[in-house]
Design a protein around this motif. Structure first.
Motif, PDB file in Angstrom:
ATOM      1  N   LYS A  53       0.808  -1.084  -0.366  1.00  0.00           N
ATOM      2  CA  LYS A  53      -0.293  -0.059   0.124  1.00  0.00           C
ATOM      3  C   LYS A  53       0.965   1.493   0.102  1.00  0.00           C
ATOM      4  O   LYS A  53       1.981   1.496   0.782  1.00  0.00           O
ATOM      5  CB  LYS A  53      -1.325  -0.079   0.960  1.00  0.00           C
ATOM      6  N   ILE A  54       0.247   2.203  -0.463  1.00  0.00           N
ATOM      7  CA  ILE A  54       1.399   3.605  -0.750  1.00  0.00           C
ATOM      8  C   ILE A  54      -0.039   4.506  -0.507  1.00  0.00           C
ATOM      9  O   ILE A  54      -0.495   4.918  -1.501  1.00  0.00           O
ATOM     10  CB  ILE A  54       1.271   3.927  -2.346  1.00  0.00           C
ATOM     11  N   GLU A  55       0.531   5.072   0.348  1.00  0.00           N
ATOM     12  CA  GLU A  55      -0.264   6.710   1.092  1.00  0.00           C
ATOM     13  C   GLU A  55       0.690   8.120   0.887  1.00  0.00           C
ATOM     14  O   GLU A  55       2.083   7.506   0.706  1.00  0.00           O
ATOM     15  CB  GLU A  55      -0.941   6.433   2.086  1.00  0.00           C
ATOM     16  N   LYS A  56      -0.129   9.333   0.637  1.00  0.00           N
ATOM     17  CA  LYS A  56       0.526  10.091   1.055  1.00  0.00           C
ATOM     18  C   LYS A  56       1.134  10.127   2.364  1.00  0.00           C
ATOM     19  O   LYS A  56       0.102  10.244   2.989  1.00  0.00           O
ATOM     20  CB  LYS A  56      -0.159  11.387  -0.048  1.00  0.00           C
ATOM     21  N   HIS A  57       1.779  12.019   3.184  1.00  0.00           N
ATOM     22  CA  HIS A  57       2.737  11.762   3.598  1.00  0.00           C
ATOM     23  C   HIS A  57       1.374  12.789   4.500  1.00  0.00           C
ATOM     24  O   HIS A  57       1.386  13.971   3.560  1.00  0.00           O
ATOM     25  CB  HIS A  57       3.820  12.047   4.113  1.00  0.00           C
ATOM     26  N   SER A  58       1.122  13.173   5.750  1.00  0.00           N
ATOM     27  CA  SER A  58       0.017  13.892   6.019  1.00  0.00           C
ATOM     28  C   SER A  58       0.616  14.977   6.495  1.00  0.00           C
ATOM     29  O   SER A  58       0.023  16.457   6.208  1.00  0.00           O
ATOM     30  CB  SER A  58      -0.519  12.883   7.581  1.00  0.00           C
ATOM     31  N   ASP A  59       2.344  14.808   6.318  1.00  0.00           N
ATOM     32  CA  ASP A  59       2.803  16.716   6.582  1.00  0.00           C
ATOM     33  C   ASP A  59       4.030  16.728   5.901  1.00  0.00           C
ATOM     34  O   ASP A  59       4.438  17.447   6.358  1.00  0.00           O
ATOM     35  CB  ASP A  59       3.535  16.323   8.159  1.00  0.00           C
ATOM     36  N   ALA A  60       3.370  16.518   4.521  1.00  0.00           N
ATOM     37  CA  ALA A  60       5.414  16.334   3.921  1.00  0.00           C
ATOM     38  C   ALA A  60       4.973  15.438   2.346  1.00  0.00           C
ATOM     39  O   ALA A  60       4.566  14.509   1.998  1.00  0.00           O
ATOM     40  CB  ALA A  60       5.774  15.929   4.420  1.00  0.00           C
ATOM     41  N   ASP A  61       4.940  16.885   1.635  1.00  0.00           N
ATOM     42  CA  ASP A  61       4.282  16.853   0.237  1.00  0.00           C
ATOM     43  C   ASP A  61       4.316  15.269  -0.822  1.00  0.00           C
ATOM     44  O   ASP A  61       4.295  14.939  -1.686  1.00  0.00           O
ATOM     45  CB  ASP A  61       4.160  17.948  -0.490  1.00  0.00           C
ATOM     46  N   LYS A  62       6.357  15.824  -0.130  1.00  0.00           N
ATOM     47  CA  LYS A  62       7.257  14.595  -1.283  1.00  0.00           C
ATOM     48  C   LYS A  62       7.294  13.959  -0.687  1.00  0.00           C
ATOM     49  O   LYS A  62       8.390  12.631  -1.379  1.00  0.00           O
ATOM     50  CB  LYS A  62       8.240  15.483  -1.010  1.00  0.00           C
ATOM     51  N   LEU A  63       6.964  13.417   0.723  1.00  0.00           N
ATOM     52  CA  LEU A  63       6.720  11.289   1.334  1.00  0.00           C
ATOM     53  C   LEU A  63       6.109  10.676   1.409  1.00  0.00           C
ATOM     54  O   LEU A  63       4.779  11.576   1.172  1.00  0.00           O
ATOM     55  CB  LEU A  63       7.153  12.201   2.225  1.00  0.00           C
ATOM     56  N   LEU A  64       6.461   9.346   1.185  1.00  0.00           N
ATOM     57  CA  LEU A  64       5.296   8.871   0.687  1.00  0.00           C
ATOM     58  C   LEU A  64       5.392   7.182   1.916  1.00  0.00           C
ATOM     59  O   LEU A  64       6.717   6.949   2.422  1.00  0.00           O
ATOM     60  CB  LEU A  64       5.137   7.710  -0.658  1.00  0.00           C
ATOM     61  N   VAL A  65       4.022   7.368   2.372  1.00  0.00           N
ATOM     62  CA  VAL A  65       4.392   6.198   3.289  1.00  0.00           C
ATOM     63  C   VAL A  65       2.891   4.763   2.865  1.00  0.00           C
ATOM     64  O   VAL A  65       3.005   5.228   2.489  1.00  0.00           O
ATOM     65  CB  VAL A  65       3.280   6.619   4.883  1.00  0.00           C
ATOM     66  N   VAL A  66       4.791   4.075   3.026  1.00  0.00           N
ATOM     67  CA  VAL A  66       4.540   2.552   2.285  1.00  0.00           C
ATOM     68  C   VAL A  66       4.411   1.719   3.427  1.00  0.00           C
ATOM     69  O   VAL A  66       5.373   1.554   4.161  1.00  0.00           O
ATOM     70  CB  VAL A  66       5.899   2.595   1.183  1.00  0.00           C
ATOM     71  N   GLN A  67       3.581   0.905   2.948  1.00  0.00           N
ATOM     72  CA  GLN A  67       3.365  -0.428   3.878  1.00  0.00           C
ATOM     73  C   GLN A  67       3.819  -1.259   2.587  1.00  0.00           C
ATOM     74  O   GLN A  67       3.722  -2.057   1.938  1.00  0.00           O
ATOM     75  CB  GLN A  67       1.538  -1.139   4.345  1.00  0.00           C
ATOM     76  N   VAL A  68       5.109  -2.917   3.686  1.00  0.00           N
ATOM     77  CA  VAL A  68       5.558  -3.389   2.740  1.00  0.00           C
ATOM     78  C   VAL A  68       5.882  -4.868   3.591  1.00  0.00           C
ATOM     79  O   VAL A  68       5.915  -4.916   4.948  1.00  0.00           O
ATOM     80  CB  VAL A  68       7.086  -2.577   2.796  1.00  0.00           C
ATOM     81  N   ASN A  69       5.592  -5.855   2.945  1.00  0.00           N
ATOM     82  CA  ASN A  69       5.217  -6.997   2.778  1.00  0.00           C
ATOM     83  C   ASN A  69       7.036  -7.571   3.341  1.00  0.00           C
ATOM     84  O   ASN A  69       7.502  -7.721   1.500  1.00  0.00           O
ATOM     85  CB  ASN A  69       3.972  -8.022   2.010  1.00  0.00           C
ATOM     86  N   THR A  70       7.454  -8.312   3.970  1.00  0.00           N
ATOM     87  CA  THR A  70       8.368  -8.537   3.822  1.00  0.00           C
ATOM     88  C   THR A  70       8.920 -10.103   3.747  1.00  0.00           C
ATOM     89  O   THR A  70       9.716 -11.236   3.801  1.00  0.00           O
ATOM     90  CB  THR A  70       9.379  -8.454   5.272  1.00  0.00           C
ATOM     91  N   GLY A  71       7.438 -10.735   3.705  1.00  0.00           N
ATOM     92  CA  GLY A  71       7.105 -12.276   3.637  1.00  0.00           C
ATOM     93  C   GLY A  71       7.049 -12.676   4.932  1.00  0.00           C
ATOM     94  O   GLY A  71       6.241 -14.005   5.828  1.00  0.00           O
ATOM     95  N   ASN A  88       9.294   5.926  -8.071  1.00  0.00           N
ATOM     96  CA  ASN A  88       9.015   5.249  -9.036  1.00  0.00           C
ATOM     97  C   ASN A  88       8.282   4.065  -8.929  1.00  0.00           C
ATOM     98  O   ASN A  88       8.333   3.030  -8.964  1.00  0.00           O
ATOM     99  CB  ASN A  88      10.420   4.854 -10.147  1.00  0.00           C
ATOM    100  N   ILE A  89       8.133   4.356  -7.318  1.00  0.00           N
ATOM    101  CA  ILE A  89       7.377   2.651  -7.373  1.00  0.00           C
ATOM    102  C   ILE A  89       5.751   2.590  -7.169  1.00  0.00           C
ATOM    103  O   ILE A  89       5.376   3.696  -6.806  1.00  0.00           O
ATOM    104  CB  ILE A  89       7.452   2.268  -5.650  1.00  0.00           C
ATOM    105  N   ARG A  90       5.805   1.365  -7.215  1.00  0.00           N
ATOM    106  CA  ARG A  90       3.735   0.947  -7.652  1.00  0.00           C
ATOM    107  C   ARG A  90       3.300  -0.402  -6.676  1.00  0.00           C
ATOM    108  O   ARG A  90       4.536  -1.040  -6.126  1.00  0.00           O
ATOM    109  CB  ARG A  90       3.704   0.355  -9.106  1.00  0.00           C
ATOM    110  N   GLU A  91       2.369  -0.165  -6.110  1.00  0.00           N
ATOM    111  CA  GLU A  91       1.663  -1.075  -5.269  1.00  0.00           C
ATOM    112  C   GLU A  91       1.963  -2.523  -6.281  1.00  0.00           C
ATOM    113  O   GLU A  91       1.550  -2.182  -7.347  1.00  0.00           O
ATOM    114  CB  GLU A  91       0.741  -1.238  -5.537  1.00  0.00           C
ATOM    115  N   LYS A  92       2.501  -3.467  -5.632  1.00  0.00           N
ATOM    116  CA  LYS A  92       2.915  -4.723  -5.732  1.00  0.00           C
ATOM    117  C   LYS A  92       4.444  -4.945  -6.486  1.00  0.00           C
ATOM    118  O   LYS A  92       4.665  -6.259  -6.533  1.00  0.00           O
ATOM    119  CB  LYS A  92       1.860  -5.526  -6.627  1.00  0.00           C
TER     120      LYS A  92
END
Length: 798
Positions: free
Chosen positions: A52-70, A82-86
């Motif tokens: 999952k990729i969401e925008k940072h609530s307090d920074a326009d140029k940052l993203l909050v990413v949920q990463v599955n490590t297995g 340059n990142i996309r979900e999956k």
């Protein structure tokens, strides 16, 4: 040659500790220059999937990413775009270490937790040159089949040991991974696993129907193999291939170019891919270049070709400089759909000359220069096609075009085990020798006429029986060879008389503070103008080099004077106040031009002086000291005119009426040509004549038993009268009673008529059998005075 150990292990199962392994290979003749550990510092970086990729609530140029490590999900804050979900990406977990030793730990960005870091190629120690542009400026996106949770070092083979081998010029077969695997297998008695090549050849057409290959310059191209690949897809090569290329010092470009480089490193055979649709007439012509012919190479530089260069051309124009670099017009690009793959064998000397002339040197040219095996061409082409099929980069057309006018066959050398043992001082069993050679792919053939070794064509360095001795010795182990004393007749070496005299000359000069110099025998034609050499001087009849390094070293020297002036000038520029130099070197005088026979090579001695307290007489004294040491007596210094020397300050040195050389002060105009603003004194003597006139006979005489009587005289003579003539008359008039004559003063001034000079001499009289009386000495001295007045029309000074 850079050899990644992981790649090497694919062909030979070696599990030796790295230090022990490199020592063993060094002892077998493959010297190791260095070892580099790659990826060793990277820790706790695994393959994750972006859920999952969401925008940072307090920074326009940052993203909050949920990463599955297995095993769990983590939250990472990133600025990557340059990142996309999956997407599968490398993620550094809390406590990880990335390339360069940087440690990653959990932190907060604008109040949001970040428990790791998404990694770019550079952060893993990868060269991102061959990756898509978005990955060069962002996160490394892994293929969809990358295993979730796997350590990134295992997936991309980040951790590796690269060994730098020093490959001698006679072993081009070792400029490949397979070549070094063969050496390793032979040294450790292991099996060599060569990759099997099986092709699908899915395209329907036949290569022979699609292209035409012609070799016009057969002396420069032994073989040309071409394969054609259709439906080509240009894209980045897989990460494992990019990593191997980078470990070997080769930058990734795209899948097709990377495959050709991969095969070159693997098998040692350079390949080149042409855009098939850009080859006019779909033809390849291997020919010599044409004078003033032009083409633009892959580096974007316009090159002017010549008739001594080998080129690859289509029916209208050159498309590559054979073995050196391809042309820009036929370059593989994003629009390429069909390629013609070249695997050829070019003459090493031709490639070397072309590479040096154009100032271009590549991995391919470096291999061609050393001479490659033409029998590997088709194997390398097939291997590249196999990789193209495996990577889905295109469809290989059936068959190939192979122009091979004169097949190269294995060599044959007599094999005598007893001779090898005698040379090595060993007792190696015949069976062990055969095993060693066959591990190197040298087959032993037994016939009624004896045993013979069949030399594979990739070992062109093995040409005689002595080479077999070396092969057995190095694989057996130089460290295992016994220490033995040489046997046979021994003669005592000694210097010839001429060599001893040459050493004596050097010892005298160095003993008087002179430093020996060595200069090149090749000089510029312009040196003769710099020393004011007349246009009709024999010195200008020089031998021109056929293949000079440059204009400054294009002819053979005929005099040492310019070389000496160069060195004197250099030392003066270094602020050295007193210079004493000498050189013994050859000059080369042709008997006729153009040369039909070897020139006359004459040895010369050049002596140079410069300094505030040094003058002509210092140089003259040095030469006289040499004469005394060499026991040369009958010499004279005659006034002489020479174009390179100051008029009136130059003398010719004669020995027994033979000209030895010239000594004097260099002409101011010549010094100006060398940017020298102080006086320089140079002598150039014939070394061969000097040695010829030297004497090694030592004659002893008893010390004088009777006292000497000294008299002085001064005589006014014309300026043109040399002191040597006056000394000669004194000795003749005084006869055996004159023991020594020395000139101690020359005066010109107001009391002496213009055009005349006063010369004062000290004369020593002595008899061997008695004490001379004053009357006897006065009588002889008067006779001397009278003879001088008569001979030179001089005036005696009282």
């Amino acid at each position: 040659m850079l050899v990644p150990l992981n790649w090497l292990k694919e062909y030979v199962n070696i599990n030796e500790e790295i230090r022990s392994f490199t020592e063993r290979l060094t002892m077998s003749g493959s010297n190791v220059e260095g070892i580099e550990e790659l990826g060793k510092d990277i820790e706790n970086v695994i393959i994750g999937r972006i859920e999952k990729i969401e925008k940072h609530s307090d920074a326009d140029k940052l993203l909050v990413v949920q990463v599955n490590t297995g095993s769990k999900n983590i939250q990472v804050v990133t600025g990557a775009t340059n990142i996309r979900e999956k997407d599968l990406i490398p993620v550094a977990l809390d406590g990880a270490v990335i390339h360069g030793g940087k440690k990653i730990s959990s932190t907060k960005y604008r109040g949001v937790d970040s428990n790791g870091m998404l990694c770019s190629a550079k952060e893993l120690g990868l060269d991102d040159h061959g990756l898509p542009e978005d990955m060069q400026n962002g996160i490394l996106i892994l293929p969809p089949d990358a295993p979730l949770g796997k350590d990134i070092k295992d997936y991309i083979n980040l951790e590796d040991t690269v060994i730098d081998f020093e490959i001698t010029p006679n072993r081009p077969d070792c400029l490949s991974i397979v070549g070094m695997a063969r050496e390793t297998a032979a040294a450790y008695k292991l099996e060599l696993k060569i990759p099997s090549i099986i092709l699908k050849e899915e395209a329907r057409e036949n290569a022979k129907d699609l292209a035409r290959i012609t070799i016009e310059a057969r002396d420069l191209c032994k073989r040309y193999v071409a394969r054609i690949i259709k439906d080509v897809k240009i894209e980045p090569s897989p990460l494992w291939m990019q990593r191997r290329l980078q470990a070997c010092g080769v930058r990734p470009i795209n899948n097709i170019v990377d495959i050709t480089n991969y095969v070159m490193l693997e098998l040692g055979q350079p390949l080149h891919a042409f855009d098939y649709d850009k080859l006019e007439g779909h033809s390849i012509i291997v020919r010599r270049g044409r004078d003033s012919e032009n083409m633009v190479t892959l580096d974007g530089v316009a090159r002017t070709l010549s008739s001594d260069m080998l080129v690859i051309a289509d029916i209208n124009k050159p498309v590559a400089i054979a073995g050196v670099m391809g042309g820009e017009e036929s370059e593989i690009g994003p629009s390429t759909k069909c390629i013609l793959l070249e695997s050829a064998n070019f003459a090493g000397p031709s490639i070397r000359r072309t590479s040096r002339k154009l100032g271009l040197r590549s991995e391919a040219s470096m291999r061609f220069e050393k001479g490659l095996d033409p029998n590997i061409c088709s194997t390398a082409a097939d291997r590249a096609c196999q990789l193209i099929e495996e990577l889905g980069a295109g469809k290989v057309v059936k068959g190939y075009i192979d122009v091979y006018p004169e097949k190269v066959n294995p060599g044959k050398i007599v094999f005598r085990p007893e001779r090898i043992n005698r040379a090595l001082g060993t007792k190696i069993p015949e069976s062990e020798m055969i095993d060693i050679l066959e591990r190197l792919e040298i087959k032993i053939q037994k016939t009624p006429d004896g045993m013979f070794a069949l030399i594979p064509t990739f070992r062109a360095d093995i040409a005689k029986e002595a080479d077999l001795v070396e092969e057995v010795g190095r694989i057996y182990g130089y460290d295992r060879l016994p220490s033995t004393l040489p046997q046979g007749d021994v003669t005592q070496g000694r210097l010839q008389t001429s060599q001893k005299l040459a050493d004596t000359i050097k010892q005298v000069l160095t003993g008087h503070g002179y430093s020996e110099i060595y200069t090149y025998s090749f000089v510029s034609p312009g040196v003769f103008d710099r020393i004011n050499t007349p246009s009709d001087s024999p010195l200008r009849q020089v031998i021109t080099l056929m293949n000079p390094l440059g204009e400054e070293q294009s002819v053979m020297r005929t005099t040492l004077i310019p070389n000496m002036l160069d060195v004197v000038g250099y030392n003066l520029n270094q602020k050295i106040e007193e210079i004493r130099l000498f050189e013994t070197g050859s000059v080369y005088i042709p008997k006729e031009l153009p040369l039909t026979e070897l020139p006359h090579e004459s040895k010369k001695l050049a002596i140079g002086l410069s300094g505030k307290v040094l003058d002509f007489y210092e140089l003259k004294k040095t030469i006289e000291t040499l004469f005394a040491k060499l026991r040369i007596e009958h010499y004279t210094f005659e006034q002489y005119q020479h174009f390179a020397f100051h008029p009136g300050r130059c003398a010719r040195v004669m020995i027994d009426e033979e000209e030895l050389g010239i000594v004097g002060e260099i002409h101011p105009d010549v010094l100006e040509n060398y940017d020298i603003d102080t006086r320089v004194y140079i002598a150039q003597l014939d070394m061969d004549l000097l040695i010829k006139k030297a004497s090694t006979d030592i004659k002893f005489s008893a010390l004088p038993r009777f006292p000497a009587s000294d008299r002085d005289l001064a005589i006014i003579v014309e300026d043109r009268v040399p002191a040597r003539d006056i000394i000669q008359v004194i000795k003749e008039a005084g006869g055996e009673l004159v023991e020594n004559v020395e000139l101690f003063d020359i005066y010109r001034g107001d009391q002496i008529q213009r055009g005349f000079k006063s010369m004062a001499f000290s004369i020593t009289y002595r008899a061997k059998d008695r004490t001379l009386t004053d009357e006897e000495v006065n009588a002889v001295h008067d006779r001397v005075r009278t003879k001088l007045v008569e001979k030179f029309n001089g005036t005696l000074r009282e």
